[in-house]
Enzyme design. Structure first.
Site, mmCIF file in Angstrom:
data_model
loop_
_atom_site.group_PDB
_atom_site.id
_atom_site.type_symbol
_atom_site.label_atom_id
_atom_site.label_comp_id
_atom_site.label_asym_id
_atom_site.label_seq_id
_atom_site.Cartn_x
_atom_site.Cartn_y
_atom_site.Cartn_z
ATOM 1 N N ASP A 65 0.855 -1.179 0.000
ATOM 2 C CA ASP A 65 0.000 0.000 0.000
ATOM 3 C C ASP A 65 0.896 1.235 0.000
ATOM 4 O O ASP A 65 2.030 1.190 0.486
ATOM 5 C CB ASP A 65 -0.904 0.014 1.235
ATOM 6 C CG ASP A 65 -1.865 1.190 1.228
ATOM 7 O OD1 ASP A 65 -2.756 1.220 0.363
ATOM 8 O OD2 ASP A 65 -1.711 2.092 2.070
ATOM 9 N N GLU A 67 0.848 5.585 0.797
ATOM 10 C CA GLU A 67 0.165 6.803 1.201
ATOM 11 C C GLU A 67 0.726 7.930 0.343
ATOM 12 O O GLU A 67 1.923 7.967 0.052
ATOM 13 C CB GLU A 67 0.385 7.097 2.688
ATOM 14 C CG GLU A 67 -0.200 6.051 3.625
ATOM 15 C CD GLU A 67 -1.685 5.823 3.464
ATOM 16 O OE1 GLU A 67 -2.402 6.763 3.024
ATOM 17 O OE2 GLU A 67 -2.150 4.712 3.765
ATOM 18 N N HIS A 207 -4.979 3.804 6.986
ATOM 19 C CA HIS A 207 -4.250 4.881 6.318
ATOM 20 C C HIS A 207 -2.808 5.003 6.805
ATOM 21 O O HIS A 207 -2.189 6.063 6.659
ATOM 22 C CB HIS A 207 -4.995 6.215 6.441
ATOM 23 C CG HIS A 207 -6.387 6.147 5.894
ATOM 24 N ND1 HIS A 207 -6.644 5.946 4.551
ATOM 25 C CD2 HIS A 207 -7.603 6.200 6.511
ATOM 26 C CE1 HIS A 207 -7.953 5.892 4.354
ATOM 27 N NE2 HIS A 207 -8.546 6.043 5.533
ATOM 28 N N ASP A 212 -2.332 -1.024 6.455
ATOM 29 C CA ASP A 212 -3.270 -1.305 5.367
ATOM 30 C C ASP A 212 -2.831 -2.524 4.561
ATOM 31 O O ASP A 212 -3.659 -3.332 4.124
ATOM 32 C CB ASP A 212 -3.393 -0.088 4.447
ATOM 33 C CG ASP A 212 -4.289 0.994 5.031
ATOM 34 O OD1 ASP A 212 -4.820 0.797 6.136
ATOM 35 O OD2 ASP A 212 -4.451 2.043 4.378
#
Length: 245
Positions: A65, A67, A207, A212
């Site tokens: 993942d 951000e 998040h 995640d």
């Protein structure tokens, strides 16, 4: 026309052979050049056809993942952090996880800080984007990638890879949102939170890229059981199924 004076022969040779990124690397020193060369060589080695015959319950994959500062890499949004865990079949491999913040030239918006906990100061002290990409791809190796709503992550990875090394992502990528749409076609929505809740997976640290990735890995494990019940047993079977879904 006279050729420019060559105070740095390596720069001009690199400019001819590899373009501006390689030329810059020749000035900045070996680590940067080595990072770029490693990423480029890795992208040339992917898409091995034999992996399509791998049983899903034996598949070596990396669930990841990102951000980011926003949703549009084409308009200046950038990666803030990478998080990933390695899985074998449906199990997270103990001790095999990756996380790093990276520097962002784009200011971190206040709402992103509120959502992710990542501040401008944190990114200022973080590794460069090229270093982060190098370390992330070193962790990934030749593994298949898994992500939720992967179009977002692929777009940012491709933008970052092109900006730093002039290559695109060539790894095979499985999207757990696409799996959910195939396995549960009647759902009202396919956001990560609602899918986690529907499978009884505890939601914590949302998040944060690593957290995640861990939760998405648990979701993948649930879908793996469902796929086998649908007689989808290999990676090739899965791609064939999704192409017709």
């Amino acid at each position: 026309m006279r050729e420019p004076a060559r105070g740095n022969t390596g720069f001009w040779n690199s400019l001819r052979q590899g373009g501006v990124p390689s030329a810059i690397a020749s000035i900045m020193g070996a680590p940067t050049a080595q990072h770029m060369a490693f990423i480029r060589s890795m992208m040339r080695e992917q898409r091995r056809p034999e992996v399509l015959h791998t049983p899903l319950n034996e598949l070596d994959a990396v669930v990841f993942d990102l951000e980011t500062t926003g949703f549009s890499p084409q308009h200046g949004d950038e990666i803030l952090s990478f998080g990933a865990v390695r899985i074998n079949g449906g199990a997270i491999v103990e001790g095999e996880q990756f996380y790093t913040l990276v520097q962002s030239k784009t200011a971190v918006p206040e709402h992103i800080t509120e959502l992710t906990g990542i501040t401008q100061e944190m990114t200022s002290d973080a590794p460069s984007l090229l270093e982060g990409l190098h370390d992330f791809m070193s962790f990934v190796g030749g593994s298949v990638l898994v992500a939720h709503a992967s179009g977002h992550d692929r777009a940012f990875l491709n933008a970052a890879l092109w900006r730093t090394t002039k290559v695109r992502l060539t790894h095979r990528l499985i999207d757990t949102m696409m799996l959910a749409r195939w396995l549960e076609p009647g759902r009202p929505g396919y956001g990560l939170d609602e899918l986690l809740e529907s499978r009884g997976i505890t939601i914590q640290g949302r998040h944060h890229a690593l957290e995640d990735a861990k939760m998405t890995a648990q979701l993948w494990s649930c879908y793996l059981e469902d796929m086998i019940q649908h007689n989808v047993e290999t990676l090739g079977d899965l791609y064939t199924q999704l192409s017709h879904a």
